[in-house]
Design a protein around this motif. Structure first.
Motif, mmCIF file in Angstrom:
data_model
loop_
_atom_site.group_PDB
_atom_site.id
_atom_site.type_symbol
_atom_site.label_atom_id
_atom_site.label_comp_id
_atom_site.label_asym_id
_atom_site.label_seq_id
_atom_site.Cartn_x
_atom_site.Cartn_y
_atom_site.Cartn_z
ATOM 1 N N SER A 103 0.812 -1.125 -0.102
ATOM 2 C CA SER A 103 0.085 -0.106 0.065
ATOM 3 C C SER A 103 0.738 1.217 0.048
ATOM 4 O O SER A 103 0.270 2.224 -0.431
ATOM 5 N N THR A 104 2.140 1.172 0.501
ATOM 6 C CA THR A 104 2.751 2.340 0.689
ATOM 7 C C THR A 104 4.401 1.950 0.205
ATOM 8 O O THR A 104 4.620 0.667 0.274
ATOM 9 N N GLY A 105 5.062 2.911 -0.471
ATOM 10 C CA GLY A 105 6.515 2.658 -0.414
ATOM 11 C C GLY A 105 7.302 2.159 0.660
ATOM 12 O O GLY A 105 8.249 1.314 0.582
ATOM 13 N N ALA A 106 6.950 2.765 1.909
ATOM 14 C CA ALA A 106 7.516 2.418 3.312
ATOM 15 C C ALA A 106 7.402 0.860 3.466
ATOM 16 O O ALA A 106 8.279 0.154 3.893
ATOM 17 N N ALA A 107 5.975 0.328 3.180
ATOM 18 C CA ALA A 107 5.974 -1.052 3.500
ATOM 19 C C ALA A 107 6.634 -1.846 2.671
ATOM 20 O O ALA A 107 7.040 -2.722 2.836
ATOM 21 N N ALA A 108 6.785 -1.465 1.210
ATOM 22 C CA ALA A 108 7.470 -2.010 0.244
ATOM 23 C C ALA A 108 9.005 -2.205 0.860
ATOM 24 O O ALA A 108 9.635 -3.231 0.829
ATOM 25 N N GLY A 109 9.581 -0.863 1.166
ATOM 26 C CA GLY A 109 10.919 -0.780 1.666
ATOM 27 C C GLY A 109 11.320 -1.834 2.863
ATOM 28 O O GLY A 109 12.466 -2.231 2.972
ATOM 29 N N LYS A 110 10.383 -1.812 3.863
ATOM 30 C CA LYS A 110 10.386 -2.950 4.906
ATOM 31 C C LYS A 110 10.816 -4.262 4.342
ATOM 32 O O LYS A 110 11.575 -4.984 5.250
ATOM 33 N N ARG A 111 10.233 -4.658 3.109
ATOM 34 C CA ARG A 111 10.469 -6.154 2.862
ATOM 35 C C ARG A 111 11.504 -6.098 1.666
ATOM 36 O O ARG A 111 11.629 -6.774 1.013
ATOM 37 N N SER A 112 12.190 -4.873 1.730
ATOM 38 C CA SER A 112 13.408 -4.739 0.463
ATOM 39 C C SER A 112 12.926 -4.883 -0.945
ATOM 40 O O SER A 112 13.580 -5.108 -1.824
ATOM 41 N N TYR A 113 11.710 -4.344 -1.096
ATOM 42 C CA TYR A 113 11.296 -4.047 -2.497
ATOM 43 C C TYR A 113 11.371 -2.542 -2.885
ATOM 44 O O TYR A 113 11.172 -1.683 -1.853
ATOM 45 N N SER A 114 11.712 -2.221 -4.084
ATOM 46 C CA SER A 114 12.043 -0.809 -4.606
ATOM 47 C C SER A 114 10.772 -0.154 -4.821
ATOM 48 O O SER A 114 10.620 1.045 -5.213
ATOM 49 N N ARG A 115 9.705 -0.904 -5.347
ATOM 50 C CA ARG A 115 8.489 -0.391 -5.754
ATOM 51 C C ARG A 115 7.347 -1.033 -4.992
ATOM 52 O O ARG A 115 7.434 -1.937 -4.081
ATOM 53 N N THR A 116 6.061 -0.195 -4.819
ATOM 54 C CA THR A 116 5.055 -0.812 -4.303
ATOM 55 C C THR A 116 4.166 -1.991 -5.033
ATOM 56 O O THR A 116 3.654 -2.843 -4.445
ATOM 57 N N ARG A 117 4.505 -2.038 -6.349
ATOM 58 C CA ARG A 117 4.036 -3.186 -7.301
ATOM 59 C C ARG A 117 5.189 -3.919 -7.904
ATOM 60 O O ARG A 117 6.041 -3.283 -8.459
ATOM 61 N N GLN A 118 5.558 -5.241 -7.452
ATOM 62 C CA GLN A 118 6.785 -5.910 -8.190
ATOM 63 C C GLN A 118 6.182 -7.085 -8.947
ATOM 64 O O GLN A 118 5.579 -8.192 -8.514
#
Length: 187
Positions: free
Chosen positions: A157-172
């Motif tokens: 839902s957010t960039g911060a949530a993606a970052g916590k899981r080491s994803y650079s984008r919200t949609r991978q």
């Protein structure tokens, strides 16, 4: 690590229905192609190719079982397994303008990631890593008019949530298995 599943092998096999190639105006052959990419590695590299990380014989029994599942579940499809040397030869032969870039990647996995798009772009078909188990016949889930099939690996839902899981984008979108028509413009 290796791949099963978007490029042809010597023994041809059928594609599940016509795949239209956007921008190319043609149908793929009536037979399917699956590629097993560049991580089933040949040992010892003496032709100036990037060093191999793992020999074909070093693949474990589970990887061999998963790779074989594509052939067993899809006997009408052509399956090709690619060694690192074969990947380098393919890029050098079919995409010479990208060969220096291919060689510049420091990690074998980076070269494999680059290769998978080139081989599917050139031939059309399905690509899958060697550690992906095929559990259903491709024809059971592949729409007859499919030109591109990719999977959503994760969505946040957010960039911060993606970052916590080491994803650079919200949609991978995943790249360990995908299908495209020859010359598809998104590749």
């Amino acid at each position: 690590r290796g791949a099963v599943g978007g490029l042809p092998r010597a023994d041809a096999v059928p594609q599940p229905g016509p795949l239209r190639s956007l921008g190319q105006g043609g149908d793929l052959p009536a037979h399917g192609r699956a590629s097993a990419g560049g991580h089933a590695r040949a040992a010892g590299d003496t032709k100036g190719h990037p060093p191999d990380v793992k020999s074909w014989d070093a693949l474990d029994a589970d990887d061999h079982r998963k790779m074989d599942s594509w052939r067993v579940m899809n006997p009408s499809w052509e399956i090709r397994y690619w060694t690192d040397e074969a990947c380098a030869d393919f890029v050098r032969s079919h995409f010479p303008q990208f060969f220096p870039t291919f060689l510049a990647f420091k990690k074998p996995v980076e070269r494999a990631d680059f290769f998978r798009y080139l081989v599917v772009y050139h031939h059309g078909g399905l690509y899958s890593d060697t550690d992906v188990l095929c559990q259903r016949h491709i024809e059971e889930w592949l729409p007859q008019d499919a030109e591109l099939v990719v999977g959503l690996e994760n969505e946040f839902s957010t960039g911060a949530a993606a970052g916590k899981r080491s994803y650079s984008r919200t949609r991978q979108y995943l790249q360990w298995a995908f299908l495209a028509a020859k010359g598809h413009p998104l590749l």
